[in-house]
Design an enzyme around this catalytic site. Structure first.
Site, PDB file in Angstrom:
ATOM      1  N   ASN A  27      16.478  16.053 -14.604  1.00 55.86           N
ATOM      2  CA  ASN A  27      15.083  15.804 -14.245  1.00 55.86           C
ATOM      3  C   ASN A  27      14.929  14.314 -13.913  1.00 55.86           C
ATOM      4  OD1 ASN A  27      12.322  15.029 -14.542  1.00 55.86           O
ATOM      5  ND2 ASN A  27      11.931  17.008 -15.497  1.00 55.86           N
ATOM      6  N   HIS A  30      11.591  10.348 -14.531  1.00 53.44           N
ATOM      7  CA  HIS A  30      11.435   9.022 -15.132  1.00 53.44           C
ATOM      8  C   HIS A  30      12.080   7.908 -14.311  1.00 53.44           C
ATOM      9  CE1 HIS A  30       9.099  10.618 -18.240  1.00 53.44           C
ATOM     10  NE2 HIS A  30      10.034  11.484 -18.586  1.00 53.44           N
ATOM     11  N   HIS A  63       9.088  17.144 -11.336  1.00 52.18           N
ATOM     12  CA  HIS A  63       7.748  17.667 -11.633  1.00 52.18           C
ATOM     13  C   HIS A  63       6.731  16.838 -10.859  1.00 52.18           C
ATOM     14  CE1 HIS A  63       4.677  18.767 -15.066  1.00 52.18           C
ATOM     15  NE2 HIS A  63       4.235  19.071 -13.857  1.00 52.18           N
ATOM     16  N   GLU A  90       9.183  21.658 -10.629  1.00 56.05           N
ATOM     17  CA  GLU A  90       8.274  22.005 -11.729  1.00 56.05           C
ATOM     18  C   GLU A  90       6.851  21.803 -11.235  1.00 56.05           C
ATOM     19  OE1 GLU A  90       9.111  19.607 -15.113  1.00 56.05           O
ATOM     20  OE2 GLU A  90      11.045  20.522 -15.452  1.00 56.05           O
ATOM     21  N   THR A 121       4.935  17.571 -20.841  1.00 59.53           N
ATOM     22  CA  THR A 121       4.521  18.960 -20.987  1.00 59.53           C
ATOM     23  C   THR A 121       4.589  19.331 -22.471  1.00 59.53           C
ATOM     24  OG1 THR A 121       5.716  19.230 -18.913  1.00 59.53           O
ATOM     25  CG2 THR A 121       4.827  21.218 -19.929  1.00 59.53           C
ATOM     26  N   HIS A 214      13.625  20.511 -22.655  1.00 61.48           N
ATOM     27  CA  HIS A 214      12.631  19.603 -23.234  1.00 61.48           C
ATOM     28  C   HIS A 214      13.162  18.954 -24.500  1.00 61.48           C
ATOM     29  CE1 HIS A 214       8.836  17.617 -23.855  1.00 61.48           C
ATOM     30  NE2 HIS A 214       8.495  18.040 -22.659  1.00 61.48           N
TER      31      HIS A 214
HETATM   32  N1  PXP Z   1      11.824  21.403 -18.510  1.00 62.21           N
HETATM   33  C1  PXP Z   1      10.490  21.317 -18.299  1.00 62.21           C
HETATM   34  C2  PXP Z   1       9.779  22.557 -17.858  1.00 62.21           C
HETATM   35  C3  PXP Z   1       9.786  20.111 -18.448  1.00 62.21           C
HETATM   36  O1  PXP Z   1       8.463  20.063 -18.243  1.00 62.21           O
HETATM   37  C4  PXP Z   1      10.513  18.953 -18.805  1.00 62.21           C
HETATM   38  C5  PXP Z   1       9.808  17.644 -18.930  1.00 62.21           C
HETATM   39  O2  PXP Z   1       9.323  17.249 -17.700  1.00 62.21           O
HETATM   40  C6  PXP Z   1      11.898  19.080 -19.000  1.00 62.21           C
HETATM   41  C7  PXP Z   1      12.530  20.312 -18.869  1.00 62.21           C
HETATM   42  C8  PXP Z   1      12.745  17.907 -19.368  1.00 62.21           C
HETATM   43  O3  PXP Z   1      12.349  17.417 -20.605  1.00 62.21           O
HETATM   44  P1  PXP Z   1      12.951  16.042 -21.129  1.00 62.21           P
HETATM   45  O4  PXP Z   1      12.504  14.987 -20.162  1.00 62.21           O
HETATM   46  O5  PXP Z   1      12.338  15.894 -22.484  1.00 62.21           O
HETATM   47  O6  PXP Z   1      14.442  16.193 -21.158  1.00 62.21           O
END
Ligand code: PXP
Length: 268
Positions: A27, A30, A63, A90, A121, A214
């Site tokens: 993801n 960030h 996202h 996302e 989220t 997450h």
């Molecule tokens: N999966 C989903 C659906 C999310 O909303 C997020 C956070 O944006 C993640 C995975 C990744 O989470 P993390 O950044 O805590 O690894």
């Protein structure tokens, strides 16, 4: 797209038989958060996406939030054009996001709940209460060839509701478990993991593909990869944070190794 409906990616089959490998989606939100802090073009999320794929990530997740706090519309288009691996978009179940998804046509879309005031989220989708709203989104994205997942709490009822509205994939919210592990709350961590274990088994019994994400780090990723139903992890915050210290390629490689170790544990 190479991984469309791929289910388990199978590695080499030596004397010990086929080796299970779980997909890793990075993801990149960030990277955009950091870029937006200055308002310029650096660091570039496309560069992060390409580097991660070169280092072994199987896909990129982003996202696009309603308030555009990190990923921008142009980022999604640029990442989709640049990478030769699946893009997982996302999105909240809103008309605007659906419109964007149908234009961009990512490999996959993960429907997530979204509140403007949240930092990230916070919970899974209310699939049971939201069935009438979510069902047309699942259908329309599916008709466009986008593989839809629903980001849900690890509850059996939510999984049944996801199956009932025709979602082919669910992503189990691992946040509560990971937070309990991080805070050393062992009892809570054990009960949250048990919920995840039962939920993952239930997805398989209903024919759903099971993803998770997450709050995952190397240890929790290794542990959850031992659940045989898990096919894909989506991880952002921890990997981007680690990359500050050791670089993105090394971070991806270390996560890959942790996930493979979890898979091997499952096979023992
Ligand atoms: N999966 C989903 C659906 C999310 O909303 C997020 C956070 O944006 C993640 C995975 C990744 O989470 P993390 O950044 O805590 O690894």
């Amino acid at each position: 797209m190479a991984l469309e409906n791929a289910g388990l990616a199978i590695g080499g089959s030596g004397a010990s038989g086929p080796r299970r490998s779980i997909r890793l989606g990075l993801n990149i939100d960030h990277v955009a958060t950091l870029r937006n802090a200055r308002g310029g073009a650096r660091p570039d999320p496309v560069r992060a996406a390409l580097l991660a794929i070169e280092a072994g990530a199987d896909g990129i997740t982003a996202h696009l939030r309603e308030d555009r706090r990190h990923i921008q519309d142009a980022d999604l288009i640029a990442v989709k054009a640049a990478i030769d691996k699946p893009l997982n978009f996302e999105m909240a179940a809103t008309a605007q996001m659906l419109d964007i998804a149908l234009k961009i046509k990512p490999h996959a879309a993960c429907l997530v709940p979204e509140r403007r005031t949240e930092r990230t989220t916070e919970g899974g989708l209310d699939v049971i209460g939201g069935m009438p709203t979510l069902k047309p989104f699942v259908a329309e994205l599916g008709r466009a060839g986008v593989r839809v997942s629903l980001f849900i709490e690890p509850s059996l009822e939510a999984i049944e509701a996801a199956a009932a509205i025709g979602a082919p994939v669910v992503e189990l919210h691992t946040g509560a478990w990971c937070y309990a592990v991080e805070m050393g709350e062992n009892e809570k961590a054990n009960s949250e993991f048990e919920r995840l274990r039962l939920a993952a088994a239930h997805t398989a019994s209903l024919g759903l593909e099971c993803h998770a994400g997450h709050g995952l780090d190397y240890d929790t990723a290794r542990t959850i990869c031992a659940l045989p139903e898990i096919v894909e992890l989506n991880i952002g915050h921890f990997l981007i944070g680690e990359a500050i210290f050791v670089g993105l390629p090394k971070t991806i490689a270390e996560m890959r190794a942790a996930m493979d170790a979890g898979c091997a544990q499952a096979a023992d």
